[in-house]
Design an enzyme around this catalytic site. Structure first.
Site, PDB file in Angstrom:
ATOM      1  N   HIS A 179      29.913  47.734  31.788  1.00 39.07           N
ATOM      2  CA  HIS A 179      30.840  46.528  32.259  1.00 39.07           C
ATOM      3  C   HIS A 179      32.052  46.270  31.293  1.00 39.07           C
ATOM      4  O   HIS A 179      32.064  45.175  30.722  1.00 39.07           O
ATOM      5  CB  HIS A 179      30.142  45.402  32.487  1.00 39.07           C
ATOM      6  CG  HIS A 179      30.815  44.413  33.508  1.00 39.07           C
ATOM      7  ND1 HIS A 179      29.911  43.664  34.289  1.00 39.07           N
ATOM      8  CD2 HIS A 179      31.959  44.256  33.837  1.00 39.07           C
ATOM      9  CE1 HIS A 179      30.582  42.928  34.952  1.00 39.07           C
ATOM     10  NE2 HIS A 179      31.912  43.380  34.599  1.00 39.07           N
ATOM     11  N   ARG A 220      32.312  45.239  41.442  1.00 38.40           N
ATOM     12  CA  ARG A 220      30.879  44.294  41.513  1.00 38.40           C
ATOM     13  C   ARG A 220      29.577  45.302  41.946  1.00 38.40           C
ATOM     14  O   ARG A 220      29.801  46.098  42.731  1.00 38.40           O
ATOM     15  CB  ARG A 220      31.073  43.083  42.385  1.00 38.40           C
ATOM     16  CG  ARG A 220      31.635  41.881  41.734  1.00 38.40           C
ATOM     17  CD  ARG A 220      30.909  41.395  40.568  1.00 38.40           C
ATOM     18  NE  ARG A 220      31.697  40.208  40.058  1.00 38.40           N
ATOM     19  CZ  ARG A 220      32.797  40.536  38.993  1.00 38.40           C
ATOM     20  NH1 ARG A 220      32.915  41.954  38.514  1.00 38.40           N
ATOM     21  NH2 ARG A 220      33.298  39.448  38.438  1.00 38.40           N
TER      22      ARG A 220
END
Length: 309
Positions: A272, A224
Site C-alpha cells: 500500500h 482498493r
C-alpha cells in the site's frame, strides 16, 4: 485560538506534528495542535486512514473532519458524523500515483520481469510491442485515475477509461455506467483499478469481467482491495486468462502472511505505497482548508457521504 485534534497512530503523529505546525504558522493560523484533547474543546479533527469506529457525537464544537488520505469509505459511512468530511487531494499524492502506475504499466509492457529473472546466458532477443499496440483500461477517472490515464495516453498507449458518470477526456476512449464496464475491458492488455470503495464497486473485477480481458492480460490494483474478487482473480491466473497481477491494496491490511497472494508466482504484492500522503505537502493542504473554513469559504474536496467519495 483553534483547537485541532490529530486522531491517528503515534507514528503518524511523530511524522506530521512538525509539518502541520509549520503549515499553520506559514499561513497565520493560531492553532493548538495535539494528539490528545478533550472532545468538548475540539474544533477540527485531522484523521488518518483509520478503520476504527469513532463516535463523533461528543465533539460538540466540531466544524469538519479532514482526512489525510484519499480513501474515506469507513468514515463516510459513520452514522455519528454530522459535519463535513474532506478527503486528501494533494499534488504530491497525485504525482506518486502517476509514477507508481506508469512504472508498473511499463514494467509489464516491456516484459522487464523476464529479463530481471532470466537464466544467466539465456539470450532471448525479442522486443516488446510499442505502446500504441497496447490497450490499457483505467477504471476510475477521478483525481487519481484521470491524470494516470492522461500520462499513459501521452506515452502512446491506447487508453480506455471507465467511470460511474460520463467523462470527456482528449485521447481517451471513455465508457461509463454498468453497461460500459465490459465494453471498456473487452480485449485490453492491462487494467488499472482506481475506483473508490463503495457498495457498488465491490468485486468490479470478477469472473465475468476478468473474462472480458484479452487472454494473458495484466491486472494492476493501487485502488482498493475490495474492487477484486480474490478467488476469481486466482482462478484467472491459474488458467492463464490473467498472466500477472500487481496488487498494492487488499481487503485486510497488512496482508496476512498466510494469504495466498503472498505465495502465488504470478502475483506481485506491494505494501500500500502507490500513493502515500507526504507530510509536508499534505499538511499545507490541511492548513489551507481550515483557513478557508475560518474565513467563510467553502471547504475543498468535501466527500459526498451517500456516495462514499
Amino acid at each position: 485560538m483553534l483547537n485541532v485534534f490529530f486522531y491517528s497512530s503515534t507514528a503518524n503523529w511523530e511524522r506530521y506534528k512538525s509539518p502541520l505546525r509549520a503549515a499553520f504558522k506559514k499561513i497565520g493560523l493560531k492553532v493548538t495542535l495535539r494528539n490528545d484533547m478533550p472532545s468538548e474543546e475540539v474544533d477540527y479533527i485531522i484523521l488518518s486512514n483509520n478503520n476504527s469506529l469513532i463516535n463523533f457525537l461528543p465533539y460538540k464544537r466540531l466544524k469538519a473532519v479532514l482526512n489525510l488520505w484519499a480513501g474515506v469509505e469507513h468514515t463516510a459511512q459513520n452514522p455519528t458524523l454530522q459535519v463535513p468530511l474532506t478527503r486528501m487531494v494533494d499534488p504530491a499524492m497525485t504525482q506518486g500515483m502517476i509514477e507508481w502506475v506508469t512504472g508498473h504499466v511499463l514494467r509489464h509492457h516491456l516484459g522487464m520481469d523476464a529479463h530481471i529473472n532470466a537464466v544467466p546466458g539465456e539470450w532471448n532477443q525479442k522486443a516488446p510491442p510499442l505502446a500504441w499496440q497496447r490497450k490499457v483500461a483505467i477504471l476510475g477517472l477521478g483525481e487519481l485515475g484521470y491524470p494516470c490515464a492522461q500520462t499513459l495516453a501521452q506515452i502512446g498507449f491506447i487508453v480506455h477509461g471507465w467511470s460511474r458518470s460520463p467523462k470527456l477526456i482528449n485521447g481517451i476512449k471513455s465508457y461509463h455506467g454498468e453497461d460500459g464496464l465490459v465494453a471498456a475491458l473487452t480485449g485490453v492488455d492491462m487494467v488499472v483499478l482506481l475506483l473508490p470503495a463503495t457498495y457498488e464497486t465491490e468485486n468490479t473485477l470478477n469472473a465475468m469481467t476478468l473474462n472480458a480481458l484479452k487472454t494473458g492480460a495484466v491486472v494492476i490494483n493501487p485502488g482498493r482491495g475490495h474492487l477484486i474478487d480474490d478467488n476469481a482473480l486466482i482462478s484467472a491466473l491459474n488458467c492463464g486468462q490473467v498472466s500477472h497481477a500487481t496488487l498494492d491494496t487488499f481487503r485486510t491490511e497488512p496482508l496476512p502472511s498466510e494469504h495466498p497472494f503472498w505465495h502465488h508466482p504470478k502475483i506481485t504484492v506491494t505494501p500500500h505505497i502507490a500513493s502515500e500522503s507526504r507530510p509536508d505537502s499534505a499538511s499545507q493542504v490541511i492548513a489551507q482548508n481550515i483557513q478557508r473554513a475560518e474565513t467563510g469559504q467553502s471547504l475543498l474536496h468535501i466527500v459526498n457521504q451517500q456516495l462514499g467519495y
